[in-house]
Design a protein around this motif. Structure first.
Motif, mmCIF file in Angstrom:
data_model
loop_
_atom_site.group_PDB
_atom_site.id
_atom_site.type_symbol
_atom_site.label_atom_id
_atom_site.label_comp_id
_atom_site.label_asym_id
_atom_site.label_seq_id
_atom_site.Cartn_x
_atom_site.Cartn_y
_atom_site.Cartn_z
ATOM 1 N N ALA A 114 0.671 -1.507 -0.153
ATOM 2 C CA ALA A 114 0.199 0.084 -0.226
ATOM 3 C C ALA A 114 0.946 1.031 -0.156
ATOM 4 O O ALA A 114 1.899 1.728 0.156
ATOM 5 N N LYS A 115 0.188 1.565 -1.083
ATOM 6 C CA LYS A 115 0.852 3.681 -0.694
ATOM 7 C C LYS A 115 2.439 3.669 -0.809
ATOM 8 O O LYS A 115 3.425 4.143 -0.681
ATOM 9 N N ARG A 116 2.582 2.757 -2.353
ATOM 10 C CA ARG A 116 4.046 2.672 -3.041
ATOM 11 C C ARG A 116 4.915 2.262 -1.930
ATOM 12 O O ARG A 116 6.018 2.926 -2.075
ATOM 13 N N SER A 117 4.368 1.323 -1.046
ATOM 14 C CA SER A 117 5.725 0.874 -0.134
ATOM 15 C C SER A 117 5.712 -0.447 -0.813
ATOM 16 O O SER A 117 5.471 -1.418 -0.891
ATOM 17 N N ASN A 118 6.687 -0.961 -1.325
ATOM 18 C CA ASN A 118 7.820 -1.809 -1.668
ATOM 19 C C ASN A 118 8.862 -2.478 -0.503
ATOM 20 O O ASN A 118 9.211 -2.613 0.528
ATOM 21 N N THR A 119 8.038 -4.661 -0.640
ATOM 22 C CA THR A 119 9.140 -5.250 0.235
ATOM 23 C C THR A 119 10.414 -6.144 -0.935
ATOM 24 O O THR A 119 9.130 -6.568 -1.558
ATOM 25 N N ILE A 120 11.317 -5.742 -0.698
ATOM 26 C CA ILE A 120 12.296 -7.103 -0.461
ATOM 27 C C ILE A 120 12.655 -8.663 -0.473
ATOM 28 O O ILE A 120 12.608 -8.275 0.890
ATOM 29 N N TYR A 121 12.246 -9.656 -0.775
ATOM 30 C CA TYR A 121 11.763 -11.203 -0.150
ATOM 31 C C TYR A 121 13.709 -11.876 -1.048
ATOM 32 O O TYR A 121 13.621 -11.139 -1.963
ATOM 33 N N VAL A 122 14.137 -12.396 -0.082
ATOM 34 C CA VAL A 122 15.253 -13.624 -1.370
ATOM 35 C C VAL A 122 14.464 -15.002 -0.491
ATOM 36 O O VAL A 122 13.825 -15.500 0.886
ATOM 37 N N SER A 123 14.477 -15.875 -1.560
ATOM 38 C CA SER A 123 14.267 -17.643 -1.217
ATOM 39 C C SER A 123 16.137 -18.173 -1.604
ATOM 40 O O SER A 123 16.234 -17.718 -2.807
ATOM 41 N N ILE A 124 16.878 -18.926 -0.491
ATOM 42 C CA ILE A 124 17.433 -18.698 -0.886
ATOM 43 C C ILE A 124 17.287 -20.950 -1.196
ATOM 44 O O ILE A 124 16.933 -21.453 0.010
ATOM 45 N N ALA A 125 18.118 -22.178 -1.844
ATOM 46 C CA ALA A 125 18.057 -22.777 -2.025
ATOM 47 C C ALA A 125 19.943 -23.421 -2.222
ATOM 48 O O ALA A 125 20.592 -23.490 -2.602
ATOM 49 N N ARG A 126 19.908 -24.343 -0.356
ATOM 50 C CA ARG A 126 21.636 -24.814 -0.529
ATOM 51 C C ARG A 126 21.426 -25.959 -1.195
ATOM 52 O O ARG A 126 20.822 -26.413 -2.025
ATOM 53 N N ALA A 127 23.178 -26.100 -1.391
ATOM 54 C CA ALA A 127 22.962 -27.750 -2.123
ATOM 55 C C ALA A 127 22.691 -28.498 -2.190
ATOM 56 O O ALA A 127 22.703 -28.951 -0.705
ATOM 57 N N GLY A 128 22.101 -29.177 -2.799
ATOM 58 C CA GLY A 128 21.514 -30.265 -2.794
ATOM 59 C C GLY A 128 19.624 -30.323 -1.842
ATOM 60 O O GLY A 128 19.423 -31.422 -1.848
ATOM 61 N N HIS A 129 19.584 -29.040 -1.607
ATOM 62 C CA HIS A 129 17.897 -28.822 -1.409
ATOM 63 C C HIS A 129 17.755 -27.958 -2.184
ATOM 64 O O HIS A 129 18.011 -27.185 -2.916
ATOM 65 N N SER A 130 16.136 -28.060 -1.793
ATOM 66 C CA SER A 130 15.030 -26.392 -2.989
ATOM 67 C C SER A 130 14.848 -25.524 -2.393
ATOM 68 O O SER A 130 15.675 -25.450 -0.519
ATOM 69 N N PHE A 131 14.880 -24.599 -2.766
ATOM 70 C CA PHE A 131 14.297 -23.106 -2.458
ATOM 71 C C PHE A 131 13.024 -23.256 -1.264
ATOM 72 O O PHE A 131 12.276 -24.036 -1.236
ATOM 73 N N GLY A 132 13.564 -22.901 -0.060
ATOM 74 C CA GLY A 132 13.250 -22.571 1.381
ATOM 75 C C GLY A 132 12.137 -21.596 1.852
ATOM 76 O O GLY A 132 12.355 -20.852 0.521
ATOM 77 N N ARG A 133 11.345 -20.833 2.500
ATOM 78 C CA ARG A 133 10.738 -20.542 2.475
ATOM 79 C C ARG A 133 11.322 -18.639 2.817
ATOM 80 O O ARG A 133 12.802 -18.676 2.923
ATOM 81 N N ALA A 134 10.429 -18.157 1.894
ATOM 82 C CA ALA A 134 11.642 -16.601 1.826
ATOM 83 C C ALA A 134 11.967 -15.419 3.186
ATOM 84 O O ALA A 134 11.201 -16.075 4.039
ATOM 85 N N VAL A 135 13.164 -14.856 2.760
ATOM 86 C CA VAL A 135 13.005 -14.430 3.930
ATOM 87 C C VAL A 135 12.669 -12.472 3.119
ATOM 88 O O VAL A 135 13.182 -12.208 2.568
ATOM 89 N N ARG A 136 12.167 -11.696 4.149
ATOM 90 C CA ARG A 136 11.656 -10.344 4.159
ATOM 91 C C ARG A 136 13.148 -10.138 4.176
ATOM 92 O O ARG A 136 13.951 -9.864 5.227
ATOM 93 N N VAL A 137 13.137 -9.069 3.138
ATOM 94 C CA VAL A 137 14.734 -8.187 3.198
ATOM 95 C C VAL A 137 14.440 -6.871 4.059
ATOM 96 O O VAL A 137 15.104 -6.308 4.857
ATOM 97 N N THR A 138 13.610 -6.021 3.272
ATOM 98 C CA THR A 138 13.061 -4.377 3.771
ATOM 99 C C THR A 138 12.229 -4.155 3.285
ATOM 100 O O THR A 138 10.868 -4.952 2.071
ATOM 101 N N SER A 139 11.391 -3.210 4.076
ATOM 102 C CA SER A 139 10.124 -2.674 2.716
ATOM 103 C C SER A 139 10.372 -1.630 3.189
ATOM 104 O O SER A 139 11.626 -0.909 4.498
ATOM 105 N N GLY A 140 9.111 -0.189 2.778
ATOM 106 C CA GLY A 140 9.161 0.815 2.643
ATOM 107 C C GLY A 140 8.371 1.385 1.745
ATOM 108 O O GLY A 140 9.254 1.156 0.515
ATOM 109 N N VAL A 141 8.596 3.078 1.653
ATOM 110 C CA VAL A 141 8.408 4.022 0.803
ATOM 111 C C VAL A 141 9.796 4.413 0.586
ATOM 112 O O VAL A 141 10.802 4.876 1.773
ATOM 113 N N GLY A 142 10.597 4.546 -0.713
ATOM 114 C CA GLY A 142 10.927 4.903 -1.541
ATOM 115 C C GLY A 142 12.032 3.631 -2.076
ATOM 116 O O GLY A 142 12.468 4.039 -2.724
ATOM 117 N N VAL A 143 11.972 2.304 -1.084
ATOM 118 C CA VAL A 143 12.201 1.436 -1.937
ATOM 119 C C VAL A 143 12.569 0.562 -3.288
ATOM 120 O O VAL A 143 11.518 0.448 -3.333
#
Length: 467
Positions: A114-143
């Motif tokens: 809402a109100k042009r607020s972005n959130t950045i996520y990262v999901s990681i797959a370690r060697a031999g594994h599939s992707f895990g749960r997404a990590v919220r990196v940052t959020s806010g207006v101007g991101v």
């Protein structure tokens, strides 16, 4: 070894057929469609030195021009099979992909709130594994969305983005480059300022020793002005493995001592043959396409001109350069040279894909040569190097018909002829006549290269393994 990655994200198309003999002639494996239902958008591909591959796309369920969709990803292995599709987000856009030398894979994307607020996520797959749960990196207006994503040799994931800084109306708009670190083996997060203030989209690259290189334009602003002014140059910062803080390097000037020359379109680049920053020097005639090479000392040497382009007539334009640094010591610059219909309209009527090579030990780049052969208007090229070989990929347009081409330069050799690596397909009707409506990506590491493109509404991939 460092990872090279180049992505061109443009508009969407609808499909016809594929051509595997041409793929083999270009040095690439037979293409395979890996996206499922829905319309694929914003394709990203990555490969690690051990051959682990990653393909990511934004899946649209309806109209092709929606700003967000479902973020889907598949993991694979060069010479092997691809795993099942994983949905990382049901509402995201602008995904980035990276695979480290230890086969850790990562995907970053943004969601709009809402109100042009972005959130950045990262999901990681370690060697031999599939992707895990997404990590919220940052959020806010101007991101802004993520503009750089790398995986260091110890498995640490580094993501880079731009954050707008609110300022009073009478003061110039400001931006900072921020970064986030996700440590290996745990979902712990550290964020901070990368030490760059200015305007523009920062890019990231990973050097052979695992250092993350971030390049961004900076703008000198006149006191009291409400808009950026002055001379745009390049700021570069580095993050060594294990470090928590970026180190600032001296500013890169397009032409040292020339106050009129501006560094435009800065891009960090790294490959088996080293690292550097690519850009075009504008505000002067002729314009220069340049590479500032990173020296063993960790600093940058003087910019070296890969090509000079006289645009004073208003009838010549260009896109690029994209740089490749293969392991044979050469430096390669590829770019699109455009013929325009008029100085005011600037519509592209014809174009060529050009490449200039600076052989190992040479003082300068050789004169550019033409790579694109068939008629039509090409898109801006993308390129990557692995095992000494370099692949340049581009889309070719003739009216409503598109086709993807590649040219491969083996270590120490010359570029081969342009080969069609995808069958012709037809664009959406409203895109007919536009050159830049092919979505491409290519990545190289170790002895492996992966290329991806939209074949109509589906994502096709092919690999190249250097012998």
């Amino acid at each position: 070894m460092g990872t090279t990655r180049s992505i061109l994200t443009l508009a969407v198309a609808t499909s016809l057929a594929a051509s595997s003999p041409a793929l083999a002639a270009a040095g690439l494996s037979t293409a395979r469609t890996i996206s499922g239902t829905g319309s694929a958008e914003q394709p990203q591909v990555a490969v690690g030195a051990a051959g682990r591959t990653l393909a990511v796309w934004n899946r649209q369920g309806g109209r092709f021009d929606l700003p967000k969709g479902q973020i889907d990803a598949r993991l694979g292995q060069t010479g092997g099979s691809w795993g099942a599709t994983q949905t990382l987000s049901t509402s995201g856009s602008g995904p980035l992909a990276a695979v480290g030398s230890d086969s850790v894979a990562a995907v970053a994307w943004a969601t709009l709130g809402a109100k042009r607020s972005n959130t950045i996520y990262v999901s990681i797959a370690r060697a031999g594994h599939s992707f895990g749960r997404a990590v919220r990196v940052t959020s806010g207006v101007g991101v802004g969305g993520p503009t750089g994503l790398e995986v260091q040799p110890d498995g640490r994931v580094v993501v880079v983005w731009v954050r707008g800084i609110p300022t009073p109306a009478a003061q110039p708009y400001r931006e900072n480059v921020d970064f986030g670190l996700i440590a290996p083996g745990a979902q712990t997060l550290h964020t901070g300022l990368a030490g760059i203030a200015g305007r523009g989209s920062p890019t990231a690259a990973l050097t052979a020793d695992g250092t993350v290189l971030v390049a961004s334009p900076t703008v000198l602003q006149l006191p009291g002005s409400g808009a950026p002014d002055g001379n745009q140059q390049g700021q570069v910062v580095t993050l060594s493995p294990g470090a928590q803080v970026f180190t600032s390097l001296p500013e890169i000037f397009a032409v040292p001592g020339d106050a009129n020359a501006e560094a435009d379109g800065l891009a960090a680049v790294a490959g088996p043959g080293g690292a550097g920053v690519a850009f075009s020097a504008e505000g002067i005639q002729p314009n220069l396409l340049e590479l500032a090479p990173m020296l063993p000392s960790g600093f940058f040497g003087p910019p070296v001109a890969a090509a000079s382009i006289d645009i004073s007539s208003g009838l010549v334009g260009y896109a690029g350069p994209v740089l490749a640094l293969p392991g044979d010591g050469a430096q390669i610059a590829a770019f699109e040279l455009e013929q325009l219909d008029s100085p005011t309209d600037e519509a592209v009527v014809s174009a060529q894909i050009m490449a200039a090579v600076r052989p190992s030990g040479a003082a300068a780049f050789a004169a550019p040569t033409r790579l694109s052969g068939p008629p039509g208007v090409p898109s801006a090229p993308v390129s990557a190097s692995a095992g000494g070989s370099t692949v340049v990929l581009w889309g070719q347009s003739t009216g409503c018909h598109q086709q993807v081409y590649a040219s491969v330069r083996p270590a120490g050799g010359a570029f081969g002829p342009a080969r069609a690596v995808a069958g012709a397909f037809t664009t959406q009707q409203l895109l007919c006549g536009h050159a830049n409506n092919t979505q491409l990506g290519v990545s190289g590491a170790g002895s492996h290269t992966i290329a991806g493109w939209l074949q109509g509404s589906k994502l096709d991939v092919a690999t190249l393994s250097a012998q």
